[in-house]
Design a protein around this motif. Structure first.
Motif, PDB file in Angstrom:
ATOM      1  N   ALA A   9      33.260 -28.983  52.237  1.00  0.00           N
ATOM      2  CA  ALA A   9      33.511 -30.403  52.029  1.00  0.00           C
ATOM      3  C   ALA A   9      33.773 -30.704  50.557  1.00  0.00           C
ATOM      4  CB  ALA A   9      32.334 -31.231  52.541  1.00  0.00           C
ATOM      5  N   ILE A  10      33.072 -30.039  49.664  1.00  0.00           N
ATOM      6  CA  ILE A  10      33.276 -30.258  48.238  1.00  0.00           C
ATOM      7  C   ILE A  10      34.656 -29.765  47.824  1.00  0.00           C
ATOM      8  CG2 ILE A  10      32.537 -29.521  45.939  1.00  0.00           C
ATOM      9  CD1 ILE A  10      29.664 -29.646  47.015  1.00  0.00           C
ATOM     10  N   ILE A  11      35.058 -28.613  48.331  1.00  0.00           N
ATOM     11  CA  ILE A  11      36.376 -28.082  48.002  1.00  0.00           C
ATOM     12  C   ILE A  11      37.456 -29.003  48.544  1.00  0.00           C
ATOM     13  CG2 ILE A  11      37.980 -26.185  48.489  1.00  0.00           C
ATOM     14  CD1 ILE A  11      35.495 -24.327  48.449  1.00  0.00           C
ATOM     15  N   ASP A  12      37.273 -29.489  49.770  1.00  0.00           N
ATOM     16  CA  ASP A  12      38.269 -30.367  50.379  1.00  0.00           C
ATOM     17  C   ASP A  12      38.350 -31.716  49.685  1.00  0.00           C
ATOM     18  OD1 ASP A  12      38.933 -28.468  52.179  1.00  0.00           O
ATOM     19  OD2 ASP A  12      37.720 -29.296  53.809  1.00  0.00           O
ATOM     20  N   MET A  13      37.273 -32.117  49.031  1.00  0.00           N
ATOM     21  CA  MET A  13      37.217 -33.454  48.450  1.00  0.00           C
ATOM     22  C   MET A  13      37.537 -33.416  46.966  1.00  0.00           C
ATOM     23  SD  MET A  13      34.083 -36.060  48.729  1.00  0.00           S
ATOM     24  CE  MET A  13      34.048 -37.506  47.720  1.00  0.00           C
ATOM     25  N   GLU A  14      38.653 -32.850  46.615  1.00  0.00           N
ATOM     26  CA  GLU A  14      39.109 -32.882  45.235  1.00  0.00           C
ATOM     27  C   GLU A  14      39.775 -34.235  45.024  1.00  0.00           C
ATOM     28  OE1 GLU A  14      38.672 -30.882  42.662  1.00  0.00           O
ATOM     29  OE2 GLU A  14      37.396 -29.648  43.910  1.00  0.00           O
ATOM     30  N   LEU A  15      39.058 -35.142  44.463  1.00  0.00           N
ATOM     31  CA  LEU A  15      39.562 -36.500  44.285  1.00  0.00           C
ATOM     32  C   LEU A  15      40.442 -36.586  43.053  1.00  0.00           C
ATOM     33  CD1 LEU A  15      36.290 -38.442  45.059  1.00  0.00           C
ATOM     34  CD2 LEU A  15      38.183 -37.962  46.584  1.00  0.00           C
ATOM     35  N   ASP A  16      41.540 -37.276  43.195  1.00  0.00           N
ATOM     36  CA  ASP A  16      42.440 -37.497  42.075  1.00  0.00           C
ATOM     37  C   ASP A  16      42.501 -38.996  41.839  1.00  0.00           C
ATOM     38  OD1 ASP A  16      44.251 -37.415  40.085  1.00  0.00           O
ATOM     39  OD2 ASP A  16      45.892 -36.571  41.262  1.00  0.00           O
ATOM     40  N   ALA A  28      43.316 -48.743  37.751  1.00  0.00           N
ATOM     41  CA  ALA A  28      41.903 -48.481  37.456  1.00  0.00           C
ATOM     42  C   ALA A  28      41.754 -47.262  36.562  1.00  0.00           C
ATOM     43  CB  ALA A  28      41.121 -48.286  38.749  1.00  0.00           C
ATOM     44  N   SER A  29      42.589 -46.250  36.764  1.00  0.00           N
ATOM     45  CA  SER A  29      42.452 -45.030  35.965  1.00  0.00           C
ATOM     46  C   SER A  29      42.948 -45.233  34.544  1.00  0.00           C
ATOM     47  CB  SER A  29      43.202 -43.877  36.619  1.00  0.00           C
ATOM     48  OG  SER A  29      44.593 -44.111  36.549  1.00  0.00           O
ATOM     49  N   GLU A  30      43.743 -46.272  34.336  1.00  0.00           N
ATOM     50  CA  GLU A  30      44.258 -46.513  32.997  1.00  0.00           C
ATOM     51  C   GLU A  30      43.260 -47.255  32.118  1.00  0.00           C
ATOM     52  OE1 GLU A  30      48.071 -48.308  33.464  1.00  0.00           O
ATOM     53  OE2 GLU A  30      48.920 -46.527  34.404  1.00  0.00           O
ATOM     54  N   GLU A  31      42.211 -47.790  32.714  1.00  0.00           N
ATOM     55  CA  GLU A  31      41.183 -48.424  31.907  1.00  0.00           C
ATOM     56  C   GLU A  31      40.493 -47.336  31.098  1.00  0.00           C
ATOM     57  OE1 GLU A  31      38.536 -50.909  34.070  1.00  0.00           O
ATOM     58  OE2 GLU A  31      40.139 -51.736  35.289  1.00  0.00           O
ATOM     59  N   VAL A  32      40.105 -47.690  29.887  1.00  0.00           N
ATOM     60  CA  VAL A  32      39.564 -46.705  28.958  1.00  0.00           C
ATOM     61  C   VAL A  32      38.308 -46.054  29.529  1.00  0.00           C
ATOM     62  CG1 VAL A  32      38.633 -46.346  26.646  1.00  0.00           C
ATOM     63  CG2 VAL A  32      40.469 -48.011  27.017  1.00  0.00           C
ATOM     64  N   GLY A  33      38.399 -44.734  29.780  1.00  0.00           N
ATOM     65  CA  GLY A  33      37.246 -43.941  30.182  1.00  0.00           C
ATOM     66  C   GLY A  33      36.754 -44.153  31.593  1.00  0.00           C
ATOM     67  N   GLN A  34      37.253 -45.121  32.321  1.00  0.00           N
ATOM     68  CA  GLN A  34      36.694 -45.398  33.642  1.00  0.00           C
ATOM     69  C   GLN A  34      36.973 -44.257  34.613  1.00  0.00           C
ATOM     70  OE1 GLN A  34      37.528 -49.191  35.328  1.00  0.00           O
ATOM     71  NE2 GLN A  34      36.660 -48.669  37.302  1.00  0.00           N
ATOM     72  N   GLY A  35      38.160 -43.700  34.583  1.00  0.00           N
ATOM     73  CA  GLY A  35      38.486 -42.598  35.482  1.00  0.00           C
ATOM     74  C   GLY A  35      37.580 -41.404  35.257  1.00  0.00           C
ATOM     75  N   VAL A  38      34.012 -42.173  36.599  1.00  0.00           N
ATOM     76  CA  VAL A  38      33.923 -42.093  38.053  1.00  0.00           C
ATOM     77  C   VAL A  38      33.989 -40.634  38.487  1.00  0.00           C
ATOM     78  CG1 VAL A  38      35.086 -42.687  40.215  1.00  0.00           C
ATOM     79  CG2 VAL A  38      34.857 -44.402  38.419  1.00  0.00           C
ATOM     80  N   ARG A  39      34.882 -39.869  37.886  1.00  0.00           N
ATOM     81  CA  ARG A  39      35.012 -38.457  38.210  1.00  0.00           C
ATOM     82  C   ARG A  39      33.705 -37.719  37.918  1.00  0.00           C
ATOM     83  NH1 ARG A  39      39.361 -37.576  35.200  1.00  0.00           N
ATOM     84  NH2 ARG A  39      40.737 -38.754  36.526  1.00  0.00           N
ATOM     85  N   ALA A  40      33.120 -37.993  36.765  1.00  0.00           N
ATOM     86  CA  ALA A  40      31.851 -37.349  36.393  1.00  0.00           C
ATOM     87  C   ALA A  40      30.740 -37.755  37.356  1.00  0.00           C
ATOM     88  CB  ALA A  40      31.485 -37.715  34.958  1.00  0.00           C
ATOM     89  N   LEU A  41      30.732 -39.023  37.746  1.00  0.00           N
ATOM     90  CA  LEU A  41      29.711 -39.498  38.687  1.00  0.00           C
ATOM     91  C   LEU A  41      29.856 -38.795  40.034  1.00  0.00           C
ATOM     92  CD1 LEU A  41      27.431 -41.433  39.439  1.00  0.00           C
ATOM     93  CD2 LEU A  41      29.168 -43.131  40.002  1.00  0.00           C
ATOM     94  N   VAL A  42      31.080 -38.669  40.522  1.00  0.00           N
ATOM     95  CA  VAL A  42      31.304 -38.000  41.802  1.00  0.00           C
ATOM     96  C   VAL A  42      30.870 -36.540  41.717  1.00  0.00           C
ATOM     97  CG1 VAL A  42      33.089 -37.183  43.402  1.00  0.00           C
ATOM     98  CG2 VAL A  42      33.129 -39.547  42.590  1.00  0.00           C
ATOM     99  N   ARG A  43      31.196 -35.861  40.624  1.00  0.00           N
ATOM    100  CA  ARG A  43      30.780 -34.460  40.463  1.00  0.00           C
ATOM    101  C   ARG A  43      29.266 -34.330  40.424  1.00  0.00           C
ATOM    102  NH1 ARG A  43      35.432 -34.060  36.644  1.00  0.00           N
ATOM    103  NH2 ARG A  43      37.069 -33.091  37.874  1.00  0.00           N
ATOM    104  N   ARG A  44      28.593 -35.253  39.716  1.00  0.00           N
ATOM    105  CA  ARG A  44      27.120 -35.216  39.676  1.00  0.00           C
ATOM    106  C   ARG A  44      26.540 -35.453  41.063  1.00  0.00           C
ATOM    107  NH1 ARG A  44      27.470 -38.180  34.826  1.00  0.00           N
ATOM    108  NH2 ARG A  44      26.934 -40.062  35.947  1.00  0.00           N
ATOM    109  N   LEU A  45      27.118 -36.401  41.793  1.00  0.00           N
ATOM    110  CA  LEU A  45      26.623 -36.679  43.146  1.00  0.00           C
ATOM    111  C   LEU A  45      26.841 -35.479  44.063  1.00  0.00           C
ATOM    112  CD1 LEU A  45      27.791 -40.367  43.638  1.00  0.00           C
ATOM    113  CD2 LEU A  45      25.445 -39.549  43.427  1.00  0.00           C
ATOM    114  N   GLN A  46      27.996 -34.828  43.947  1.00  0.00           N
ATOM    115  CA  GLN A  46      28.255 -33.644  44.760  1.00  0.00           C
ATOM    116  C   GLN A  46      27.284 -32.525  44.409  1.00  0.00           C
ATOM    117  OE1 GLN A  46      32.379 -33.019  43.856  1.00  0.00           O
ATOM    118  NE2 GLN A  46      33.068 -33.978  45.766  1.00  0.00           N
ATOM    119  N   ALA A  47      27.046 -32.322  43.132  1.00  0.00           N
ATOM    120  CA  ALA A  47      26.103 -31.281  42.706  1.00  0.00           C
ATOM    121  C   ALA A  47      24.694 -31.606  43.200  1.00  0.00           C
ATOM    122  CB  ALA A  47      26.117 -31.143  41.184  1.00  0.00           C
TER     123      ALA A  47
END
Length: 98
Positions: A9-16, A28-35, A38-47
Motif C-alpha cells: 500500500a505504501i509503494i502504491d501510494m506514491e502521492l504527487d 496548493a503546491s505552489e504555496e511556499v513550503g506547503q507541498g 504535506v509530503r513530509a506529514l504523509v511520509r511520517r504517517l506512513q512510517a
C-alpha cells in the motif's frame, strides 16, 4: 496483521502533490513550503503506520508464545499429578481413577 499489505500500500501510494492528473502544477503546491510539509506529514504517517503494525504483530506473537507456555506448564503439571496418583494407587493397592 499483514505487513506485506502495508508495504504494498505504501509503494502504491506514491502521492504527487505537485501535479494534477493532466500534469499541471496545482495551486496548493505552489504555496511556499506547503507541498513539502504535506509530503513530509504523509511520509511520517506512513512510517508510523508501519511501525504500529510491526509492534502489533510483535505483541501478538508474544501473546501467543505466553499462552502456549502457560498451556505447556498446565499439561506438565497435569502429567505430574497423574504420575503421582498412579504411584499412590500402586503403593496402596487402590484405584481412584484418572
Amino acid at each position: 496483521m499483514d505487513a506485506h499489505s502495508t508495504a504494498v500500500a505504501i509503494i502504491d501510494m506514491e502521492l504527487d502533490f505537485d501535479e494534477d492528473e493532466h500534469g499541471h502544477r496545482s495551486a496548493a503546491s505552489e504555496e511556499v513550503g506547503q507541498g513539502e510539509d504535506v509530503r513530509a506529514l504523509v511520509r511520517r504517517l506512513q512510517a508510523s503506520h508501519v511501525w504500529i503494525r510491526q509492534q502489533v504483530a510483535h505483541l501478538q506473537r508474544r501473546l501467543v508464545t505466553l499462552q502456549l507456555d502457560r498451556q505447556r506448564r498446565f499439561y506438565e503439571g497435569r502429567e505430574r499429578l497423574q504420575r503421582l496418583l498412579r504411584n499412590l494407587q500402586g503403593r496402596y493397592g487402590r484405584d481412584w481413577g484418572l
